[in-house]
Design a protein around this motif. Sequence first.
Motif, PDB file in Angstrom:
ATOM      1  N   ILE A   1       0.831  -1.203   0.000  1.00 60.07           N
ATOM      2  CA  ILE A   1       0.000   0.000   0.000  1.00 60.07           C
ATOM      3  C   ILE A   1       0.864   1.252   0.000  1.00 60.07           C
ATOM      4  O   ILE A   1       0.561   2.244  -0.686  1.00 60.07           O
ATOM      5  CB  ILE A   1      -0.993  -0.028   1.181  1.00 60.07           C
ATOM      6  N   MET A   2       1.963   1.230   0.753  1.00 63.30           N
ATOM      7  CA  MET A   2       2.885   2.364   0.710  1.00 63.30           C
ATOM      8  C   MET A   2       3.472   2.531  -0.691  1.00 63.30           C
ATOM      9  O   MET A   2       3.598   3.650  -1.195  1.00 63.30           O
ATOM     10  CB  MET A   2       3.991   2.183   1.743  1.00 63.30           C
ATOM     11  N   ALA A   3       3.816   1.413  -1.338  1.00 64.88           N
ATOM     12  CA  ALA A   3       4.301   1.495  -2.717  1.00 64.88           C
ATOM     13  C   ALA A   3       3.219   2.054  -3.632  1.00 64.88           C
ATOM     14  O   ALA A   3       3.495   2.869  -4.528  1.00 64.88           O
ATOM     15  CB  ALA A   3       4.751   0.113  -3.196  1.00 64.88           C
ATOM     16  N   ALA A   4       1.968   1.644  -3.405  1.00 65.20           N
ATOM     17  CA  ALA A   4       0.855   2.105  -4.232  1.00 65.20           C
ATOM     18  C   ALA A   4       0.641   3.608  -4.120  1.00 65.20           C
ATOM     19  O   ALA A   4       0.107   4.237  -5.044  1.00 65.20           O
ATOM     20  CB  ALA A   4      -0.423   1.364  -3.843  1.00 65.20           C
ATOM     21  N   ALA A   5       1.042   4.204  -3.009  1.00 61.79           N
ATOM     22  CA  ALA A   5       0.900   5.652  -2.845  1.00 61.79           C
ATOM     23  C   ALA A   5       1.684   6.419  -3.901  1.00 61.79           C
ATOM     24  O   ALA A   5       1.375   7.580  -4.198  1.00 61.79           O
ATOM     25  CB  ALA A   5       1.346   6.061  -1.444  1.00 61.79           C
ATOM     26  N   LEU A   6       2.694   5.777  -4.499  1.00 60.81           N
ATOM     27  CA  LEU A   6       3.436   6.399  -5.600  1.00 60.81           C
ATOM     28  C   LEU A   6       2.524   6.758  -6.772  1.00 60.81           C
ATOM     29  O   LEU A   6       2.824   7.664  -7.549  1.00 60.81           O
ATOM     30  CB  LEU A   6       4.511   5.434  -6.106  1.00 60.81           C
TER      31      LEU A   6
END
Length: 419
Positions: A28-33
Motif C-alpha cells: 500500500i505504501m508502494a501504491a501511494a506512488l
Amino acid sequence: MQKFVITGGRRLCGELALQGSKNSSLPIMAAALLCCGDCTLHSCPKLTDVYAAARILNCVGCKCSFEGNTAVINSENIGSTEISEELMREMRSSIIFMGAMLGRAGECTVSVPGGCELGPRPIDMHLAALRKMGVDIRESGGSIICKAPSGRAKGAKISLAFPSVGATENIILCAVTADGETVINNAAREPEICDLCGFLRSCGADISGDGESRIIINGKHQLHGCEYTIMPDRIVCATYLSMVAATKGELILTNACVPETEPFLSVLEQTGCSIYTSEKKIYLRSGSRLRAVRDRIRTMPHPGFPTDAQAVLMAALCVADGTSVFEENIFDCRYRHTDAFVKMGADIQVLGKVAVIKGREKLHGANVEATDLRGGAAMVIAALCAEGSSEISRICHIDRGYEKMEEAVGLFGGDMRRV
C-alpha cells in the motif's frame, strides 16, 4: 547488537490490540506512488520494514512522515525513478516498487531485493508478466532496467504459473494506470491482496475480482489520494495465539481479522484450545498441555494454512502431547528455526519439505540466533515455554514484523527484556 533475554515457564494471560498488517502496509505504501495528493494510512505498524519502505519513497522524491501509527505520503513530485541497491536490499518485498514506479512513471531501475534468506524466491514471473504488458526489461550489472516505450504499460491477459503474492501485487500496481484492461488468472487470493485493492479503489482505481483467482483491472490515467485504514496483521495474530496456547494461558485479541485468520484457527483448535470469536475479537483459553495435530499441516496459498504461521505453530507443538507433521510447500529453507528448537530440547526430524515434531513435556533455555522474521518469533515462543533463561540474538529479524514484542509479552505477564 541487541538481543532478547527471556525467562520461561510462566503462564501468559492478557489482552492485546493487534497491530496493522506488515504485508498490507508495504504494497500500500508502494501504491501511494501512483496517487496525486496525500495518502493518509492509519494503523500503519511501526516496523523496520515499514521505515525501509518510507526511505525508498523519500529517495525518489515523495514526502513520507509518521505520527504514531499514521503515515502520510505525498507523491506529487517524483524526482527519480531509480532505487539504489542499498535500499532495495533492506527488505525482501521491495520488488513491489517496480510495478508501482512503472505505473507512475513508465520506467524504473531497481535491483534484486534483500530480506529474509528463505531460499530462492525468483522474480521471473514478475518480469514475464510486465513484459506481456509491453515493458522492455534488461539486466545490467545487477540492476533491472524497465521502460514502457510509450510511457505507459498496456493491458494484457496474464496467467500465473503459481498464485504468487508478489507477482500479483506488481501486476496490479502496474495495471491500475495502464492503457486498457488487464486480466490476471490464477491470481493470489491472500487477504493482503484484497487490502491493496481496497486502497487502490479508494484512490479511484477500477479493480474487481480480488479475493478470487481472476482479477480484472481497467487502467485509469490518474489516481488520487485518500484516507485508509490498514487491515490487522493475521500472522501477528497467529503468533500471539500460539504463544499463549503453548504456555497454557488465556488471551483476548482485539482489532482482529477473524475470517482471514480462520485457516490458522481451524488448525489451532485441534490442539484442544478453547477459541471463541466475535466480529473483531478472538478469545483463547488453553489451561492444559496442548494435543498434537493429527492431520498433516500443509502450507498452501490462501485459503490454505499460511506459510508465515508454520514456525510459530511448530514452536507450540514442540511441547504438545503426541506427534505433529508439517509439510512446507511454499518456500525452501523454511525450517531453519528447527535447529534452535532442538537446542532447547525439542524432538524434531526434518526430511526435505517435511518436519516431524514429537512433543516433549518440557524444553530448556538456550542461547540461539534468529534466522528470519517468523523463525525468530517462533524462538521467542519456545523460550517462553522453556525452563530457565534463553537469549535470542539477531532480533533485527523480529523487529521487521512485530511492534516491540517484548512489551506485548510483558503485558501477558511474561519475562522478556531487550538488552
